[in-house]
Write an enzyme that holds these catalytic residues in place. Structure first.
Site, mmCIF file in Angstrom:
data_model
loop_
_atom_site.group_PDB
_atom_site.id
_atom_site.type_symbol
_atom_site.label_atom_id
_atom_site.label_comp_id
_atom_site.label_asym_id
_atom_site.label_seq_id
_atom_site.Cartn_x
_atom_site.Cartn_y
_atom_site.Cartn_z
ATOM 1 N N GLY A 70 0.839 -1.301 0.095
ATOM 2 C CA GLY A 70 0.096 0.087 0.128
ATOM 3 C C GLY A 70 0.747 1.185 -0.012
ATOM 4 N N THR A 71 1.791 1.422 0.625
ATOM 5 C CA THR A 71 2.714 2.554 0.793
ATOM 6 C C THR A 71 3.491 2.905 -0.554
ATOM 7 O OG1 THR A 71 3.460 2.246 3.073
ATOM 8 C CG2 THR A 71 4.914 3.526 1.639
ATOM 9 N N GLN A 178 -7.335 -0.597 4.221
ATOM 10 C CA GLN A 178 -7.864 -1.459 5.384
ATOM 11 C C GLN A 178 -9.220 -1.822 4.965
ATOM 12 O OE1 GLN A 178 -7.004 -2.103 8.356
ATOM 13 N NE2 GLN A 178 -4.932 -1.172 8.351
ATOM 14 N N HIS A 200 -1.283 -8.485 2.944
ATOM 15 C CA HIS A 200 -1.118 -9.018 4.242
ATOM 16 C C HIS A 200 -2.234 -8.241 5.179
ATOM 17 C CE1 HIS A 200 0.753 -5.250 6.305
ATOM 18 N NE2 HIS A 200 0.951 -4.869 5.131
ATOM 19 N N THR A 236 11.415 -6.946 -11.732
ATOM 20 C CA THR A 236 10.867 -8.393 -11.566
ATOM 21 C C THR A 236 9.860 -8.564 -10.667
ATOM 22 O OG1 THR A 236 13.131 -9.294 -12.303
ATOM 23 C CG2 THR A 236 11.519 -10.765 -11.543
ATOM 24 N N CYS A 328 2.927 0.838 11.122
ATOM 25 C CA CYS A 328 4.066 1.438 10.404
ATOM 26 C C CYS A 328 4.925 2.581 11.162
ATOM 27 C CB CYS A 328 3.638 2.008 9.133
ATOM 28 S SG CYS A 328 2.658 0.941 8.024
#
Length: 379
Positions: A70-71, A178, A200, A236, A328
């Protein structure tokens, strides 16, 4: 007994996801950019995963770009949309994830954009009337507002914001990390130009995510150095991460109704037990309001105590894994920027509990008792 209640930070890997990933760890090891049979087989698997995700989100496969999470996806959409469309103003809020807030602040420091901060109400919800006023004054802006807050769980009316952005020709990006995998997203019906996801957060592998970029609002690449991801992201591909991501999202959609019901019951159970056990307990944001917050997140506001600074440490000693804010920033010394924005003068403690399909009612009871013991309240 160890109890894991920090699922907004990361969720355990679903065994079915692991089984889907295993062949691409051990047997199907080809580089998807290679033209020989080993590479072609892996390329086909990646494209099948992309197609599955697109089907679930009701968009086209070409609108799904795989990322490391997401970041990266938030950074890419924000930075590249500003570059691609010459946007001069960003409208956002002070309780966005740092992947958004720090990015727009960095771009503003470089003189590339001006930031307009939208007002929040006393519960931390976006003031939609103020948002519309900002859009009237700054049409053709970038609006970046998260679908649901990772700390207090408040949910944004993403459809209404999308309609506003359409009226004022704004580019609309929403951090949906979220909510993807926990809510149905029909991207054919929402006027959003970019969303983000991290596997995740819904029982997939770490290090795999995607961004949706609407085909009529394409942006320049953020990562250069190769033609991968349809020339949108060099490097990759994380093959087994992508396979796991698609499988995890497939499972999430297949079992969403049952899991939502189960997790809502856990959250409601904890709210009721905390209220009955700890005098003066309350909840940050709207996290105890099941209609206006993530069903996976409950942010508990504890009575003032000298012990509050050690509450997470002491919960950990008792076998309870929880959080005090964004994962985070969990290693940082500063407190939550979200709670600091909403409650600047508060001296009360905060614990974020977040649930998954693997949690059980007795785990909630154990966590409540542990918290009550630490607050010196007999359970």
């Amino acid at each position: 007994m160890r109890v894991y209640l920090d699922n907004a930070a990361t969720t355990p890997l679903d065994p079915e996801v692991f089984e889907a990933m295993k062949p691409f760890m051990l047997e199907d090891f080809g580089n998807p950019s290679s033209t020989h049979s080993h590479g072609r087989k892996v390329r086909a698997a990646i494209e099948s995963a992309r197609k599955k995700i697109a089907e679930l989100l009701n968009c086209t496969a070409g609108e799904i770009i795989f990322t490391s999470g997401g970041t990266e996806a938030d950074n890419a959409i924000i930075t590249s949309s500003i570059q691609s469309y010459g946007l001069k103003t960003v409208i956002s809020s002070h309780i966005e994830h740092h992947a958004v807030e720090n990015t727009v602040e960095t771009l503003a420091k470089r003189g590339l954009v001006n930031i307009k901060w939208v007002n929040l109400d006393e519960k931390g919800h976006v003031d939609l009337n103020h948002l519309e006023s900002l859009l009237k004054e700054n049409p053709q802006s970038l609006v970046s507002l998260m679908h649901a807050n990772n700390e207090i769980g408040n949910v944004l009316d993403i459809e209404r914001v999308g309609a506003m952005c359409k009226n004022y020709q704004a580019y609309f990006h929403s951090d949906t990390v979220q909510t993807v995998g926990h809510y149905v997203h029909d991207l054919s019906k929402i006027n959003v130009h970019g969303i983000t996801a991290a596997a995740h957060k819904f029982h997939g592998p770490k290090g795999a995510g995607f961004m949706f970029i609407r085909k009529d609002k394409k942006i320049a690449p953020f990562v250069y150095g190769g033609a991968q991801e349809r020339n949108m992201r060099g490097g990759t591909e994380n093959v087994y991460g992508i396979i796991g991501l698609a499988k995890a999202l497939e499972i999430a959609y297949r079992e969403m109704a049952d899991h939502k019901k189960h997790i809502e019951e856990l959250k409601i159970r904890m709210v009721h037990k905390l209220k009955a056990t700890i005098p003066g307990v309350s909840f940050h944001g709207d996290s105890d309001n099941i209609e206006r917050s993530l069903y996976t997140v409950l942010n508990v506001c504890l009575p003032e105590s000298e012990e509050n600074d050690m509450i997470l440490f002491n919960l950990d000693l008792q076998g309870i894994s929880a959080s005090g804010g964004s994962a985070c920033s969990s290693g940082a010394t500063q407190g939550s920027h979200v709670l600091g924005t909403l409650y600047p003068d508060s001296k009360r403690g905060a614990v974020r509990f977040s649930f998954s399909k693997y949690n059980k009612p007795e785990e909630v009871d154990v966590a409540v008792k542990a918290l009550a013991d630490l607050c010196k309240i007999p359970a």
